[in-house]
Motif scaffolding. Sequence first.
Motif, mmCIF file in Angstrom:
data_model
loop_
_atom_site.group_PDB
_atom_site.id
_atom_site.type_symbol
_atom_site.label_atom_id
_atom_site.label_comp_id
_atom_site.label_asym_id
_atom_site.label_seq_id
_atom_site.Cartn_x
_atom_site.Cartn_y
_atom_site.Cartn_z
ATOM 1 N N ARG A 148 0.840 -1.193 0.000
ATOM 2 C CA ARG A 148 0.000 0.000 0.000
ATOM 3 C C ARG A 148 0.880 1.250 0.000
ATOM 4 N N ALA A 149 0.262 2.379 -0.008
ATOM 5 C CA ALA A 149 1.015 3.633 -0.011
ATOM 6 C C ALA A 149 1.835 3.738 1.271
ATOM 7 N N PRO A 150 3.128 4.047 1.163
ATOM 8 C CA PRO A 150 3.956 4.204 2.362
ATOM 9 C C PRO A 150 3.445 5.334 3.252
ATOM 10 N N VAL A 151 3.734 5.220 4.535
ATOM 11 C CA VAL A 151 3.374 6.245 5.510
ATOM 12 C C VAL A 151 4.675 6.805 6.084
ATOM 13 N N PRO A 152 5.204 7.872 5.511
ATOM 14 C CA PRO A 152 6.500 8.390 5.971
ATOM 15 C C PRO A 152 6.400 8.970 7.377
ATOM 16 N N GLY A 153 7.529 9.014 8.024
ATOM 17 C CA GLY A 153 7.569 9.569 9.377
ATOM 18 C C GLY A 153 8.603 8.838 10.196
ATOM 19 N N PRO A 154 9.015 9.416 11.312
ATOM 20 C CA PRO A 154 10.036 8.779 12.155
ATOM 21 C C PRO A 154 9.482 7.551 12.862
ATOM 22 N N ALA A 155 10.376 6.629 13.155
ATOM 23 C CA ALA A 155 9.992 5.456 13.922
ATOM 24 C C ALA A 155 9.680 5.853 15.356
ATOM 25 N N GLY A 156 8.839 5.061 15.995
ATOM 26 C CA GLY A 156 8.568 5.280 17.402
ATOM 27 C C GLY A 156 9.760 4.871 18.249
ATOM 28 N N SER A 239 0.634 -4.317 8.930
ATOM 29 C CA SER A 239 -0.351 -3.245 8.736
ATOM 30 C C SER A 239 0.098 -1.912 9.321
ATOM 31 N N THR A 240 1.045 -1.928 10.281
ATOM 32 C CA THR A 240 1.474 -0.688 10.934
ATOM 33 C C THR A 240 2.950 -0.374 10.728
ATOM 34 N N GLY A 241 3.728 -1.337 10.221
ATOM 35 C CA GLY A 241 5.156 -1.135 10.081
ATOM 36 C C GLY A 241 5.949 -1.371 11.347
ATOM 37 N N GLY A 242 5.290 -1.809 12.407
ATOM 38 C CA GLY A 242 5.983 -2.081 13.656
ATOM 39 C C GLY A 242 6.799 -3.361 13.583
ATOM 40 N N THR A 243 7.826 -3.449 14.411
ATOM 41 C CA THR A 243 8.648 -4.656 14.473
ATOM 42 C C THR A 243 8.817 -5.116 15.909
ATOM 43 N N LEU A 244 8.983 -6.420 16.066
ATOM 44 C CA LEU A 244 9.304 -7.036 17.342
ATOM 45 C C LEU A 244 10.529 -7.913 17.114
ATOM 46 N N GLN A 245 11.637 -7.545 17.749
ATOM 47 C CA GLN A 245 12.885 -8.281 17.617
ATOM 48 C C GLN A 245 13.177 -9.017 18.910
ATOM 49 N N LEU A 246 13.538 -10.283 18.789
ATOM 50 C CA LEU A 246 13.835 -11.113 19.949
ATOM 51 C C LEU A 246 15.213 -11.716 19.788
ATOM 52 N N THR A 247 15.963 -11.778 20.867
ATOM 53 C CA THR A 247 17.233 -12.487 20.861
ATOM 54 C C THR A 247 17.208 -13.519 21.964
ATOM 55 N N GLY A 248 17.933 -14.616 21.732
ATOM 56 C CA GLY A 248 17.950 -15.696 22.701
ATOM 57 C C GLY A 248 18.648 -16.904 22.130
ATOM 58 N N THR A 249 18.171 -18.074 22.508
ATOM 59 C CA THR A 249 18.770 -19.323 22.038
ATOM 60 C C THR A 249 17.670 -20.258 21.554
ATOM 61 N N GLU A 270 10.779 -3.831 20.886
ATOM 62 C CA GLU A 270 9.596 -3.517 20.073
ATOM 63 C C GLU A 270 9.690 -2.068 19.602
ATOM 64 N N THR A 271 9.531 -1.871 18.287
ATOM 65 C CA THR A 271 9.628 -0.530 17.715
ATOM 66 C C THR A 271 8.351 -0.218 16.938
ATOM 67 N N PRO A 272 7.484 0.655 17.467
ATOM 68 C CA PRO A 272 6.279 1.038 16.723
ATOM 69 C C PRO A 272 6.646 1.795 15.449
ATOM 70 N N HIS A 273 5.938 1.508 14.378
ATOM 71 C CA HIS A 273 6.145 2.235 13.109
ATOM 72 C C HIS A 273 7.629 2.281 12.742
ATOM 73 N N ALA A 274 8.295 1.138 12.833
ATOM 74 C CA ALA A 274 9.729 1.085 12.557
ATOM 75 C C ALA A 274 10.058 1.473 11.128
ATOM 76 N N GLY A 275 9.142 1.232 10.209
ATOM 77 C CA GLY A 275 9.348 1.583 8.809
ATOM 78 C C GLY A 275 8.068 2.122 8.197
ATOM 79 N N PRO A 276 8.153 2.707 6.996
ATOM 80 C CA PRO A 276 6.983 3.340 6.372
ATOM 81 C C PRO A 276 6.098 2.395 5.569
ATOM 82 N N LEU A 277 6.527 1.144 5.372
ATOM 83 C CA LEU A 277 5.788 0.239 4.497
ATOM 84 C C LEU A 277 4.521 -0.268 5.178
ATOM 85 N N ARG A 278 3.458 -0.312 4.392
ATOM 86 C CA ARG A 278 2.180 -0.857 4.857
ATOM 87 C C ARG A 278 1.706 -1.874 3.820
#
Length: 295
Positions: A148-156, A239-249, A270-278
């Motif tokens: 979909r159309a990107p939503v520009p703006g800074p990451a949370g 749908s929001t561009g958010g990411t959840l990154q996990l580290t472990g084993t 966890e980074t809300p709106h990490a990127g503009p892609l939807r």
Amino acid sequence: MDDPYHAGSRAVQDRLGVRAVADHIGRSIGPGLREVTAAFLGLQPMLVIGAADEAGRMWSSLLTGTPGFVRATGPRRIAVTGGPPDGDPLTTALATEGTPVGTLALDPRTRRRLRLNGTAAPTPRGFVVATEQVFANCPKYLQRRTLRAPVPGPAGAARQSRELTPGQQRLIRAADTFFIATAAPDGADAGHRGGNPGFVRVLSPNALSWQDYPGNAMFLTLGNLEGDPRTGLLFVDWSTGGTLQLTGTATTVFGAAGRTLHFTVTEAVETPHAGPLRWSTPEYSPANPPVGDCA
């Protein structure tokens, strides 16, 4: 090139009796970029990257940009303009000369994917990767999505925790895709896992599991885990561009009914709106098995 598989992958292949199949598929692995590979990279608005941070923990990160932000600049070299959002665990690693990285260019629009592993070095505009392994994977278990159309703006602001919050657990239970970074004896690798929602089970705020579905018989990820349990997972809110990154084993349990991966969370970012892609809701892969119990 010599044998594209290390001892860990060979051990899993032999255990499952698929060495001959892996040998055939392994012929597609090479160090160089072909013209069709370069063209594919130039069309991509996102790139997944896996590496270890300065403390040695594995992470998987999502990089986004206008198509062309990832491009081939030589027969064994790609350049990436930009980098991860502020607070990403791999910011320092990607600014350090000689960091082993695994990258994955995946296009949900066409269900195509390309893996490029090598060594990164910073540049004034981002970083470059000297490629050592380049190969395509089949579209199995990839969900099709429309951009979909990107939503520009800074990451949370990135939020760190030592265990999964209830909201993060809901995101994982609803996920049909995640990305996995593992450490190879001579580098790093970034891979993809897909299935119908529910294919990843949340066992506790610090434990996940999923079944390892039949694939291409390479067993790069499971081979890496044979010798090094460090793992990084990336879940994307499409749908929001958010990411959840996990580290472990992670460890693999081999059973009569198949293979199950068990992952222990040591840190979450966890980074809300990490990127503009939807992206649109998915068209699920016809290869996805029904979701059942994970032992």
